[in-house]
Design a protein around this motif. Structure first.
Motif, short mmCIF file in Angstrom:
data_model
loop_
_atom_site.label_atom_id
_atom_site.label_comp_id
_atom_site.label_asym_id
_atom_site.label_seq_id
_atom_site.Cartn_x
_atom_site.Cartn_y
_atom_site.Cartn_z
N VAL A 652 0.84 -1.20 0.00
CA VAL A 652 0.00 0.00 0.00
C VAL A 652 0.87 1.24 0.00
N ASN A 653 1.92 1.25 0.80
CA ASN A 653 2.82 2.41 0.87
C ASN A 653 3.59 2.60 -0.44
N LYS A 654 4.04 1.49 -1.03
CA LYS A 654 4.78 1.61 -2.29
C LYS A 654 3.90 2.17 -3.40
N ILE A 655 2.66 1.70 -3.46
CA ILE A 655 1.75 2.21 -4.49
C ILE A 655 1.46 3.69 -4.26
N ALA A 656 1.27 4.07 -2.98
CA ALA A 656 1.01 5.48 -2.67
C ALA A 656 2.19 6.36 -3.08
N GLN A 657 3.40 5.87 -2.86
CA GLN A 657 4.58 6.64 -3.25
C GLN A 657 4.67 6.78 -4.77
N GLU A 658 4.37 5.69 -5.46
CA GLU A 658 4.41 5.74 -6.92
C GLU A 658 3.37 6.72 -7.46
N VAL A 659 2.17 6.68 -6.91
CA VAL A 659 1.12 7.60 -7.36
C VAL A 659 1.50 9.04 -7.09
N SER A 660 2.14 9.29 -5.94
CA SER A 660 2.53 10.67 -5.62
C SER A 660 3.59 11.21 -6.58
N THR A 728 -1.70 -6.95 -12.29
CA THR A 728 -1.16 -5.59 -12.42
C THR A 728 -2.02 -4.62 -11.59
N TRP A 729 -1.44 -3.44 -11.40
CA TRP A 729 -2.20 -2.37 -10.77
C TRP A 729 -1.99 -1.10 -11.58
N HIS A 730 -2.96 -0.21 -11.52
CA HIS A 730 -2.77 1.13 -12.09
C HIS A 730 -3.65 2.11 -11.32
N SER A 731 -3.43 3.36 -11.53
CA SER A 731 -4.14 4.40 -10.78
C SER A 731 -5.17 5.11 -11.64
N HIS A 732 -6.19 5.66 -10.97
CA HIS A 732 -7.14 6.59 -11.58
C HIS A 732 -6.96 7.92 -10.88
N LEU A 733 -7.09 8.96 -11.65
CA LEU A 733 -6.91 10.30 -11.06
C LEU A 733 -8.14 10.73 -10.29
N ASN A 734 -9.29 10.20 -10.65
CA ASN A 734 -10.55 10.60 -10.00
C ASN A 734 -11.20 9.39 -9.33
N PRO A 735 -12.03 9.67 -8.30
CA PRO A 735 -12.77 8.57 -7.67
C PRO A 735 -13.75 7.96 -8.66
N SER A 736 -13.43 6.77 -9.14
CA SER A 736 -14.30 6.13 -10.13
C SER A 736 -14.07 4.64 -10.10
N GLY A 737 -15.04 3.91 -10.57
CA GLY A 737 -14.91 2.48 -10.64
C GLY A 737 -14.13 2.06 -11.87
N PRO A 738 -14.03 0.75 -12.09
CA PRO A 738 -13.30 0.25 -13.26
C PRO A 738 -13.94 0.77 -14.55
N SER A 757 -5.96 -14.05 -12.30
CA SER A 757 -5.13 -12.87 -12.08
C SER A 757 -6.02 -11.74 -11.57
N VAL A 758 -5.38 -10.71 -11.11
CA VAL A 758 -6.13 -9.60 -10.55
C VAL A 758 -5.70 -8.30 -11.21
N LEU A 759 -6.67 -7.43 -11.42
CA LEU A 759 -6.41 -6.08 -11.91
C LEU A 759 -6.81 -5.14 -10.78
N LEU A 760 -5.80 -4.49 -10.17
CA LEU A 760 -6.03 -3.64 -9.01
C LEU A 760 -6.01 -2.18 -9.44
N ILE A 761 -6.96 -1.42 -8.95
CA ILE A 761 -7.08 -0.01 -9.34
C ILE A 761 -6.98 0.85 -8.09
N HIS A 762 -6.06 1.80 -8.12
CA HIS A 762 -5.91 2.74 -7.02
C HIS A 762 -6.63 4.04 -7.39
N THR A 763 -7.55 4.50 -6.54
CA THR A 763 -8.26 5.76 -6.76
C THR A 763 -8.08 6.63 -5.52
N PRO A 764 -8.39 7.90 -5.60
CA PRO A 764 -8.31 8.74 -4.40
C PRO A 764 -9.20 8.24 -3.27
N ASP A 765 -10.23 7.45 -3.59
CA ASP A 765 -11.13 6.92 -2.56
C ASP A 765 -10.71 5.55 -2.03
#
Length: 781
Positions: A652-660, A728-738, A757-765
């Motif tokens: 969780v911390n690594k993903i947050a750092q990457e997004v920042s 894999t994981w990737h980020s969304h810039l806005n709070p939104s679903g897949p 496999s899993v597709l993980l999405i990081h959003t502001p929410d």
């Protein structure tokens, strides 16, 4: 002054070295400031006695009179009997024959010629002399006399010294708390069941060992016939096994209503019924003792078996303050006496009586106290735990904990004991053809052994997985209020079932397992609410071992058995893994200490933990690393599947750092960890950054391919495929679903891979997840 021929003849019996040792001791003794006189040695048949005169440091008022009010003189004679083994064995001090024995810290025996023997040291004199020497013996003797003169041999701060029975060979085993519970202000007696073993010998003193069964008996003539008996169990060794009664007696209260207390210390000199009656009077329970004997005599007067039978008598004596090392002031003074049917005591007051030493019976409280483990007196079993697996490690754990008064409330195992199991099992097989009785379910055998520690364990001879799934069996295995479930099976199947059970389990799970023939061990403890679960904990364990060359080699590359190459996590429950019993015991003892400390201090409150133990180079010890494992972030897959993603705090911390680092565009990477088909869980414990050819924009992230295949392959190989790519994981810039693109991507990945496999999405929410799973025959739908 010359030495007579008679004395010379006596001296010649002793070795020159022995006499030189005594002469040197006398030189040291004479140099002591308290020693005012030393006489010539007196040569006995086997020992040499030296008489000295020491000055007791009396107060001035007593010095003028030459003695203290209780008769301790300013100049006291002390006799030192040097044994043949001196200086390896210490001399025994004794006092003048008329020295009062009504003092505490006085040995129950007399010297050969009837002199009182003081107890000058709390411990073995044979050890004390090697620490302090003969001068220390004199120091302690003078200090004892000083305290005796001032009446300070017993004081409230130290506690009341119980009546000494150091060299008595008769013992009575009893639950001291249960006996003390009978004591009340009214005074009285109780008759309790009693069993005893008597031994007779023409060359050694007879002995008797008894045990009180805390079961009150409403005695009458009819009941007496069913109680008293004595049988020969070994005619060659003259052993007799008997059953009878014990008479427990306690004093009542004074006319003013205060409990009767005995503040007079008396040496143990009871030898017959007359002196026993005198002791009852001293203790303030003369009437109660007489009533008890009269009742017993009336009940056996018409008994058709003559006897004699043995009767155990226990006086519960109130002292003015607590006993040394105890939280009670009630001293238990035990005696044995034989009686007969018809006239109970045909010899009357001359009937012999033998003092007995009290030994507390085995109980959880006693075992816990000796193990330095505090037990809640109101509820000794306030932290019940269940054991899964009764093999080499599990059996050791159960017995270690039972010795601490904390045996498991249940053991679950459907396997049977086989002859080869005893090489590392905690239970000891019988000898000869009696080994046939040892071929039984391990759970039953272990439960029987635990009963020997006065504790009960419920054996469940069932497959562990069936117990997990069957509610009725689970309630027996880990009932409501169970503190923890401890798994020692080293079974991947059992671990998967426990992880999948989740909230249906009534307690958190702790697993203990060994690897690499006992070079590596793990203790893994789930967090509150099973977060992190066993699956997450073992995934963290693999990451931890990957980062250490030594641990990595043992766990992933040692090749000490084929199972390490084909099934990561297969531990020492494997029949192919060979190691010594001692090596397993190292880790079994450590797990025991861990459980006891956690029962004392509580389980982790903010997640789980892993303790990783590594055998040192000498093979004699284990060093432990403690790894805190925070709760996972758990995300349910949003495309209607039962799968969930357990994301470690570090990821969780690594993903947050990457997004920042990419605040204005979408970014991403690759997820690493393990997946479990049984619990439908992805355990994400690491990430790999996106390759340099990845594309980032405000509305899309495209994972590149440059070098990613080799990185993933190398990562998996380093852990022997214990950890691998999960998706894999990737980020969304806005709070939104897949997005639609996300779902298309998940579908495409599912078609390309057989494993989910899993597709993980990081959003502001927060996180969202999609499952990418290949379903045969579904085409492109």
């Amino acid at each position: 002054m010359g030495v007579s021929l008679w004395v010379m003849a006596k001296i010649e019996r002793f070795t020159k070295q022995y006499l030189n040792n005594i002469q040197h001791a006398c030189t040291v003794i004479l140099a002591h400031p308290a020693v005012k006189q030393i006489d010539d040695p007196d040569y006995g048949e086997t020992t040499v006695r030296v008489k000295i005169v020491v000055e007791v440091p009396l107060p001035n008022a007593w010095r003028a009179k030459g003695q203290s009010p209780n008769g301790v003189k300013r100049f006291e004679e002390v006799y030192l009997d040097f044994p043949p083994g001196f200086p390896l064995d210490p001399p025994e001090p004794s006092l003048r024959p008329d020295f009062s024995r009504d003092l505490a810290h006085m040995q129950p025996w007399l010297s050969e010629d009837g002199r009182p023997v003081p107890c000058i040291q709390d411990g073995k004199m044979s050890e004390f002399i090697h620490q302090e020497g003969i001068r220390g013996v004199i120091n302690q003797t003078v200090l004892w006399l000083d305290h005796a003169a001032e009446g300070r041999l017993i004081n409230e701060k130290q506690g009341w010294e119980v009546t000494r029975r150091d060299q008595i060979c008769d013992y009575l085993i009893a639950d001291e708390d249960a006996l003390r519970a009978y004591v009340d202000k009214r005074g009285g007696y109780r008759l309790l069941l009693y069993r005893y073993l008597r031994g007779e010998s023409p060359v050694k003193p007879d002995w008797l060992h008894g045990q009180i069964i805390d079961k009150q008996v409403p005695l009458n003539q009819k009941a007496a016939r069913a109680i008293f008996r004595e049988d020969v169990i070994d005619s060659d060794r003259r052993l007799f096994l008997g059953m009878g009664l014990s008479l427990v007696v306690w004093p009542g209260k004074t006319p003013s209503g205060d409990p009767i207390t005995c503040a007079q210390y008396a040496p143990e000199d009871v030898i017959d019924l007359a002196s026993l009656k005198g002791r009852a009077a001293l203790y303030g329970c003369k009437r109660e003792f007489s009533d008890g004997l009269s009742h017993l005599s009336s009940c056996v007067k018409d008994y058709d078996q003559a006897g004699p039978f043995n009767l155990a008598i226990v006086f519960c004596v109130r002292r003015p303050f607590n006993l040394i090392g105890k939280t009670t002031s009630i001293e238990l003074c035990a005696y044995f006496i034989d009686f007969n049917a018809g006239e109970a005591f045909p010899s009357g007051d001359a009937t012999p009586v033998r003092p007995a030493g009290h030994r507390e019976q085995i109980s959880p409280a006693l075992l816990a106290r000796l193990s330095n483990f505090d037990v809640n007196d109101d509820n000794e079993n306030d932290l019940p735990w269940a054991l899964i697996g009764t093999g080499s490690l599990g059996s050791k754990l159960a017995i270690h904990m039972a010795r601490a008064g904390r045996a498991p409330i249940s053991v679950v195992d459907n396997s049977k004991m086989n002859p080869h199991n005893v090489a590392r099992h905690a239970l000891i097989p019988p000898s000869g053809d009696m080994q046939l009785r040892f071929i039984d379910a391990k759970a039953n055998l272990l439960s029987n052994a635990v009963r020997g520690f006065s504790q009960s364990t419920n054996p469940l001879v069932h497959d562990v997985v069936s117990v997990i799934h069957a509610r009725s069996l689970a309630k027996k295995a880990w009932p409501k209020g169970t503190w923890a479930i401890v798994n020692t099976t080293a079974s991947l199947r059992v671990r998967a079932a426990l992880s999948a059970a989740g909230d249906s389990l009534r307690a958190r799970v702790i697993e203990s397992v060994l690897y690499g023939r006992g070079k590596l061990g793990l203790i893994a403890t789930e967090g509150p609410g099973h977060n992190p679960s066993l699956g997450a904990l073992f995934s963290h364990f693999y990451v931890f071992c990957k980062s250490d060359n030594v641990l990595q080699h043992i766990l992933f590359r040692s090749g000490e058995h084929d199972l390490e190459r084909t099934a990561i996590g297969q531990g020492c429950g494997s029949s192919t893994m060979q190691m010594s019993d001692g090596r397993i015991s190292l880790f079994g003892a450590a797990t025991t200490e861990y459980l006891l400390s956690r029962q004392r201090d509580g389980l982790p409150e903010n997640g789980g933990e892993c303790l990783v133990g590594l055998l040192d180079e000498s093979g004699l010890g284990v060093s432990w690393n403690h790894v805190d494992v925070p709760p996972c972030t758990i995300v349910k897959c949003g495309n209607g599947e039962k799968w969930s993603v357990h994301i470690s705090g570090e990821v969780v911390n690594k993903i947050a750092q990457e997004v920042s680092q990419w605040p204005t565009v979408e970014t991403g990477g690759v997820l690493l960890g393990r997946q479990d088909e049984i619990s439908k869980a992805f355990y994400v414990v690491d990430v790999i950054s996106a390759p340099p050819d990845s594309k980032r924009s405000s509305h899309e992230f495209v994972l590149g391919k440059e070098g990613i295949g080799k990185k993933l392959d190398d990562y998996a190989k380093e852990t022997n495929w214990a950890l691998y790519c999960l998706g894999t994981w990737h980020s969304h810039l806005n709070p939104s679903g897949p997005s639609g693109l996300d779902r298309q991507t998940a579908h495409a990945i599912g078609l390309a891979r057989l494993a989910p496999s899993v597709l993980l999405i990081h959003t502001p929410d927060g996180f969202q997840a999609l499952l990418a799973q290949h379903i045969s025959g579904m085409g492109a739908r």
